[in-house]
Motif scaffolding. Sequence first.
Motif, PDB file in Angstrom:
ATOM      1  N   ARG A  28       0.834  -1.210   0.000  1.00 39.35           N
ATOM      2  CA  ARG A  28       0.000   0.000   0.000  1.00 39.35           C
ATOM      3  C   ARG A  28       0.867   1.257   0.000  1.00 39.35           C
ATOM      4  NH1 ARG A  28      -3.188  -3.375   3.299  1.00 39.35           N
ATOM      5  NH2 ARG A  28      -5.289  -3.687   2.467  1.00 39.35           N
ATOM      6  N   LEU A  29       1.959   1.226   0.740  1.00 45.19           N
ATOM      7  CA  LEU A  29       2.867   2.385   0.778  1.00 45.19           C
ATOM      8  C   LEU A  29       3.468   2.637  -0.604  1.00 45.19           C
ATOM      9  CD1 LEU A  29       4.656   4.532   2.158  1.00 45.19           C
ATOM     10  CD2 LEU A  29       6.275   2.695   2.677  1.00 45.19           C
ATOM     11  N   PHE A  30       4.079   1.610  -1.183  1.00 45.63           N
ATOM     12  CA  PHE A  30       4.750   1.799  -2.473  1.00 45.63           C
ATOM     13  C   PHE A  30       3.743   2.071  -3.590  1.00 45.63           C
ATOM     14  CE2 PHE A  30       7.832  -1.125  -0.262  1.00 45.63           C
ATOM     15  CZ  PHE A  30       8.745  -0.118   0.029  1.00 45.63           C
ATOM     16  N   GLY A  31       2.536   1.476  -3.481  1.00 46.33           N
ATOM     17  CA  GLY A  31       1.517   1.702  -4.509  1.00 46.33           C
ATOM     18  C   GLY A  31       0.943   3.102  -4.493  1.00 46.33           C
ATOM     19  N   SER A  32       1.099   3.833  -3.371  1.00 43.80           N
ATOM     20  CA  SER A  32       0.547   5.193  -3.264  1.00 43.80           C
ATOM     21  C   SER A  32       1.533   6.278  -3.688  1.00 43.80           C
ATOM     22  CB  SER A  32       0.111   5.453  -1.823  1.00 43.80           C
ATOM     23  OG  SER A  32       1.251   5.479  -0.959  1.00 43.80           O
ATOM     24  N   LEU A  33       2.782   5.887  -3.993  1.00 41.26           N
ATOM     25  CA  LEU A  33       3.806   6.886  -4.289  1.00 41.26           C
ATOM     26  C   LEU A  33       3.727   7.362  -5.736  1.00 41.26           C
ATOM     27  CD1 LEU A  33       6.893   5.225  -2.533  1.00 41.26           C
ATOM     28  CD2 LEU A  33       5.356   6.950  -1.603  1.00 41.26           C
ATOM     29  N   GLN A  34       4.108   8.610  -5.927  1.00 46.78           N
ATOM     30  CA  GLN A  34       4.375   9.173  -7.263  1.00 46.78           C
ATOM     31  C   GLN A  34       5.702   9.918  -7.128  1.00 46.78           C
ATOM     32  OE1 GLN A  34       1.197  11.443  -8.996  1.00 46.78           O
ATOM     33  NE2 GLN A  34      -0.313   9.815  -8.733  1.00 46.78           N
ATOM     34  N   ILE A  35       6.789   9.220  -7.392  1.00 49.65           N
ATOM     35  CA  ILE A  35       8.124   9.687  -7.016  1.00 49.65           C
ATOM     36  C   ILE A  35       8.679  10.613  -8.091  1.00 49.65           C
ATOM     37  CG2 ILE A  35      10.439   8.954  -6.370  1.00 49.65           C
ATOM     38  CD1 ILE A  35       9.258   6.208  -5.683  1.00 49.65           C
ATOM     39  N   PRO A  36       8.987  11.871  -7.770  1.00 46.15           N
ATOM     40  CA  PRO A  36       9.636  12.756  -8.750  1.00 46.15           C
ATOM     41  C   PRO A  36      11.036  12.227  -9.084  1.00 46.15           C
ATOM     42  CG  PRO A  36       8.742  14.008  -6.891  1.00 46.15           C
ATOM     43  CD  PRO A  36       8.700  12.567  -6.506  1.00 46.15           C
ATOM     44  N   LEU A  37      11.454  12.419 -10.322  1.00 50.73           N
ATOM     45  CA  LEU A  37      12.791  12.007 -10.720  1.00 50.73           C
ATOM     46  C   LEU A  37      13.831  12.699  -9.846  1.00 50.73           C
ATOM     47  CD1 LEU A  37      12.737  11.929 -14.624  1.00 50.73           C
ATOM     48  CD2 LEU A  37      12.673  10.012 -13.043  1.00 50.73           C
ATOM     49  N   GLY A  38      14.790  11.922  -9.364  1.00 47.55           N
ATOM     50  CA  GLY A  38      15.823  12.467  -8.498  1.00 47.55           C
ATOM     51  C   GLY A  38      15.504  12.369  -7.029  1.00 47.55           C
ATOM     52  N   GLU A  39      14.250  12.046  -6.669  1.00 47.45           N
ATOM     53  CA  GLU A  39      13.836  11.947  -5.270  1.00 47.45           C
ATOM     54  C   GLU A  39      13.751  10.484  -4.868  1.00 47.45           C
ATOM     55  OE1 GLU A  39      13.456  14.424  -3.271  1.00 47.45           O
ATOM     56  OE2 GLU A  39      13.471  16.103  -4.671  1.00 47.45           O
ATOM     57  N   GLY A  40      13.923  10.232  -3.574  1.00 43.34           N
ATOM     58  CA  GLY A  40      13.816   8.865  -3.100  1.00 43.34           C
ATOM     59  C   GLY A  40      14.878   7.972  -3.715  1.00 43.34           C
ATOM     60  N   LEU A  41      14.807   6.702  -3.374  1.00 41.93           N
ATOM     61  CA  LEU A  41      15.795   5.744  -3.877  1.00 41.93           C
ATOM     62  C   LEU A  41      15.571   5.447  -5.359  1.00 41.93           C
ATOM     63  CD1 LEU A  41      17.163   2.748  -1.963  1.00 41.93           C
ATOM     64  CD2 LEU A  41      16.174   2.304  -4.180  1.00 41.93           C
ATOM     65  N   SER A  42      14.353   5.099  -5.736  1.00 45.75           N
ATOM     66  CA  SER A  42      14.062   4.757  -7.134  1.00 45.75           C
ATOM     67  C   SER A  42      14.159   5.977  -8.037  1.00 45.75           C
ATOM     68  CB  SER A  42      12.668   4.131  -7.238  1.00 45.75           C
ATOM     69  OG  SER A  42      12.593   2.935  -6.489  1.00 45.75           O
ATOM     70  N   GLY A  43      13.767   7.146  -7.520  1.00 44.61           N
ATOM     71  CA  GLY A  43      13.862   8.367  -8.322  1.00 44.61           C
ATOM     72  C   GLY A  43      15.296   8.729  -8.629  1.00 44.61           C
ATOM     73  N   TRP A  44      16.200   8.520  -7.651  1.00 44.17           N
ATOM     74  CA  TRP A  44      17.627   8.791  -7.888  1.00 44.17           C
ATOM     75  C   TRP A  44      18.191   7.837  -8.929  1.00 44.17           C
ATOM     76  CZ3 TRP A  44      22.266   6.346  -7.848  1.00 44.17           C
ATOM     77  CH2 TRP A  44      23.406   7.134  -7.807  1.00 44.17           C
ATOM     78  N   VAL A  45      17.817   6.564  -8.824  1.00 43.16           N
ATOM     79  CA  VAL A  45      18.306   5.558  -9.768  1.00 43.16           C
ATOM     80  C   VAL A  45      17.873   5.905 -11.183  1.00 43.16           C
ATOM     81  CG1 VAL A  45      17.982   3.161 -10.497  1.00 43.16           C
ATOM     82  CG2 VAL A  45      18.525   3.678  -8.114  1.00 43.16           C
ATOM     83  N   ALA A  46      16.597   6.268 -11.364  1.00 45.45           N
ATOM     84  CA  ALA A  46      16.103   6.594 -12.706  1.00 45.45           C
ATOM     85  C   ALA A  46      16.734   7.866 -13.243  1.00 45.45           C
ATOM     86  CB  ALA A  46      14.579   6.733 -12.670  1.00 45.45           C
ATOM     87  N   GLU A  73      12.517   6.028   0.326  1.00 47.13           N
ATOM     88  CA  GLU A  73      11.647   6.052  -0.854  1.00 47.13           C
ATOM     89  C   GLU A  73      10.525   7.079  -0.742  1.00 47.13           C
ATOM     90  OE1 GLU A  73      12.351   5.110  -3.912  1.00 47.13           O
ATOM     91  OE2 GLU A  73      11.986   2.947  -3.767  1.00 47.13           O
ATOM     92  N   PRO A  74       9.796   7.112   0.377  1.00 50.02           N
ATOM     93  CA  PRO A  74       8.737   8.136   0.498  1.00 50.02           C
ATOM     94  C   PRO A  74       9.233   9.431   1.133  1.00 50.02           C
ATOM     95  CG  PRO A  74       8.532   6.574   2.294  1.00 50.02           C
ATOM     96  CD  PRO A  74       9.720   6.137   1.479  1.00 50.02           C
ATOM     97  N   GLY A  75      10.544   9.625   1.199  1.00 48.22           N
ATOM     98  CA  GLY A  75      11.100  10.787   1.908  1.00 48.22           C
ATOM     99  C   GLY A  75      10.673  12.115   1.321  1.00 48.22           C
ATOM    100  N   TYR A  76      10.399  12.147   0.000  1.00 44.48           N
ATOM    101  CA  TYR A  76      10.016  13.417  -0.628  1.00 44.48           C
ATOM    102  C   TYR A  76       8.682  13.939  -0.109  1.00 44.48           C
ATOM    103  CZ  TYR A  76       6.580  10.922  -3.524  1.00 44.48           C
ATOM    104  OH  TYR A  76       5.512  10.189  -3.951  1.00 44.48           O
ATOM    105  N   LEU A  77       7.891  13.064   0.548  1.00 39.59           N
ATOM    106  CA  LEU A  77       6.576  13.481   1.051  1.00 39.59           C
ATOM    107  C   LEU A  77       6.676  14.270   2.346  1.00 39.59           C
ATOM    108  CD1 LEU A  77       4.618  10.153   0.442  1.00 39.59           C
ATOM    109  CD2 LEU A  77       4.469  12.242  -0.910  1.00 39.59           C
ATOM    110  N   ASN A  78       7.820  14.138   3.051  1.00 39.38           N
ATOM    111  CA  ASN A  78       7.981  14.780   4.368  1.00 39.38           C
ATOM    112  C   ASN A  78       6.831  14.429   5.310  1.00 39.38           C
ATOM    113  OD1 ASN A  78      10.422  16.135   3.735  1.00 39.38           O
ATOM    114  ND2 ASN A  78       9.257  17.691   2.618  1.00 39.38           N
ATOM    115  N   ASP A  79       6.400  13.165   5.261  1.00 36.58           N
ATOM    116  CA  ASP A  79       5.290  12.696   6.086  1.00 36.58           C
ATOM    117  C   ASP A  79       5.815  11.582   6.995  1.00 36.58           C
ATOM    118  OD1 ASP A  79       3.002  11.788   7.232  1.00 36.58           O
ATOM    119  OD2 ASP A  79       1.886  11.486   5.371  1.00 36.58           O
ATOM    120  N   LEU A 131      17.160  -3.210  -3.754  1.00 36.14           N
ATOM    121  CA  LEU A 131      17.976  -3.335  -4.959  1.00 36.14           C
ATOM    122  C   LEU A 131      17.200  -2.695  -6.098  1.00 36.14           C
ATOM    123  CD1 LEU A 131      20.354  -4.471  -6.613  1.00 36.14           C
ATOM    124  CD2 LEU A 131      19.100  -6.633  -6.763  1.00 36.14           C
ATOM    125  N   ALA A 132      17.750  -1.640  -6.680  1.00 37.03           N
ATOM    126  CA  ALA A 132      17.028  -0.864  -7.701  1.00 37.03           C
ATOM    127  C   ALA A 132      17.898  -0.696  -8.933  1.00 37.03           C
ATOM    128  CB  ALA A 132      16.621   0.502  -7.154  1.00 37.03           C
TER     129      ALA A 132
END
Length: 809
Positions: free
Chosen positions: A533-551, A565-571, A582-583
Amino acid sequence: MSTKAKLFIGVVLVAGATILGMGAAHWNCADPFHFGAYLAIALVASVLKVSLPGITGTMSVNFLFILIGIVELSLPETLLLGSAAALVQYFWNAKGQTKWVQVLFNLCNMALAVSAAFWVYHASIQHLLKNYLLLALTAAAGVYFVANTVPIATVISLTESKTVRKVWSECYFWSFPYYLLGATLAAFISWVNVTVGWQSSLLVLPPVYLIYRSYHLYLGKLENEKEHVEQIAGLHLRTIEALALAIEAKDHTTHDHLQRVRIYATELAGKLDLSADNLQAVHAAALLHDIGKLAVPEHIISKPGRLSPEEFEKMKIHPLVGAEILERVQFPYPVVPIVQAHHEKWDGSGYPYGLKGEQIPIGARILAAVDCLDALASDRQYRRALPLDEAMERLQAESGTAFDPTIVQILKNHYKDWEKLARKNSRPHERMKLSTNVRVERGAAPATGFEQTAATVLINREESFLSSIAGARQEAQTLFELSQDLGNSLSLDDTLSVLAARLKRLVPYDSIAIYVRREGKLIPEHVSGDNFRLFGSLQIPLGEGLSGWVADNRKPIINGNPSVEPGYLNDPSKFSTLRSALAVPLEGLSGVVGGLTLYRSDKDAFTKDHLRVLLAISSKVAMSIENAVKYQQAESSATLDYLTQLPNARSLFLHLDHEVSRCKRTDSSVAVMVCDLDGFKQINDRFGHLEGNRLLHLFAQRLKETCREYDYVARMGGDEFVIVAPGLKPDNALPKVEVAIEIATRSGREVCGEDVIPLSAGLAVYPDDGEDPEELLAEADRRMYVMKQQHHRQKDLEAADKARAAGTV
């Protein structure tokens, strides 16, 4: 010294010597004591001298006594007084070796200035200003100032290649008010001498000293300001050199290149008589033009071979990045345009903007030619240096295509001289080396620890050997099956589901998230496992979070921290309980299409073998996702009407079929309303197809806005629209028809400026009027045409009434 300067000095010497000779030939002295007193005071005043800013000359206050001599003494006496004062001024506390040419030039120039001022004063007193001593002395002071300073400024301009006006205004013009003050004092002293006697002139020494102190303080302030400016300029230059050192740290082969380009470029710019600002800009740009390479990966810069198209694309960004870096420096001269355009070509085939001819800044044209010449004549990772003459021949071959022909010609005429100058100024022993190869012993580990991989314990070599073989065969088989399965479906959901299932056999995970890039964000298209549920609710900007940095960076991460990963939300409430990730980026033909991230609850759970497996399949996964997304877009566009962005007829039949099936299961009703814009063909004929299309688009949007959220509005084709309204009763349909008619009328009035569009509508309700989609649409269409015929008959009757009314009239 140039020939022009020598010729000018000779003319001044001849003219001045002639004046002095004439003065000596006609010498007379009516009152030797009077003359001797003035001469003594003038010599004392000559000692009170100050250094002029910007040049090696000096200036004293003896001009005041020269003005008094012009009034009270003869021309020969005044010439002797001025000459003696000039000699004392020159030799008193003189610094450096005596240059007799300067001494003679100063004497002759003084004689010319004194004689000119003497003539102007006596001509004014005798003819124009008989009773205006002050005005006559002011005119004489002005002439003396100009005649004394302009020749000196002319010599400086001829020897230093500066304009006379610039030298004169910077070095001498500031002192003109003191000459006017001197004229006032001289007039006052002359008046006192007439009234009291010439002995009162001795009282002038205090004012003379005040003038000298004023000189001294003013010039001291100028000197301090000049020193401050020079310090700032030196700081500026050292900053430029430090930035150039940063370039050297990135690419060790460019240090000599930068220095040689600087010498060539500044010398060439001088030949073109560029302004001072442009010369400074060329000097700075020659050192900093490659600073954008800091953004280019080092493996591309140091590649010992030709670049691939992809690598060249990365290399081409360095002029833009360099310009962006230097924009922040805010140079007072145009460095940024030169750096930005130094890879443009004369014929417009360069980059980054394809500028052509004189659209390219002159500094960039200079730098392009010089940069190419030195690059050809220098060793590179991918080739040996060419002889300088051969490099010049190659550069000349590109004249008029890649390079400015004028610049190439100047370069050809002087490149050998400039090469000697570059070698002369080369100081290898002074080159600063950065400590890039030093091993720092302190610092055991980064604060967050080293990258970790899961340890593999080998208990039995034979068992490990056999299990490795079996594991390799299983891995190869699974990878083969996965590659086959990924190409079997164009459905994005099916593709990602197959990937998740097959991948778990190769790389164990507790959670998987496959992100697809959409509009600068990573959208989770498939998520399963822990924290889904956590990962399915994310919309990660490029450069943010772990997956955003990788992309964004196109680099994998092994055993990263999932909690970022959800750090960009500041929640604080959004956090993951998983402990390793592993990304890998998913790169297709058009760039990064998304990211694949696996999560585990154990710390440092992934190995380099796991990373190797993901990297092996990442390109295939990316292509499958890319194809599935394209198919999804094509499928979506196949069910939409391009003009109105409403569902088309195909989509309408599918939706209506689903609605009728639903109504049969739930024993409910659905209403189908067909609308037609009457007389739409006449709109196209009268106002044009563009206005007709605009009318259709406007009507469609307003019709959709007035319907309920769950109503289905589609364009059947042409000027026919259909509304599918679940649960709508016939009694409630009439207001909907009236609203549609009002929308059509308002839209027609807005587009065409008149009431030209009536609307006909027909309604059919399941199950009363039909039990399948075809029957419902046919019945609604029939009723719509009944209304249309009524509109036509009404229109014919109105036309007949108008005709009869016209006939009666």
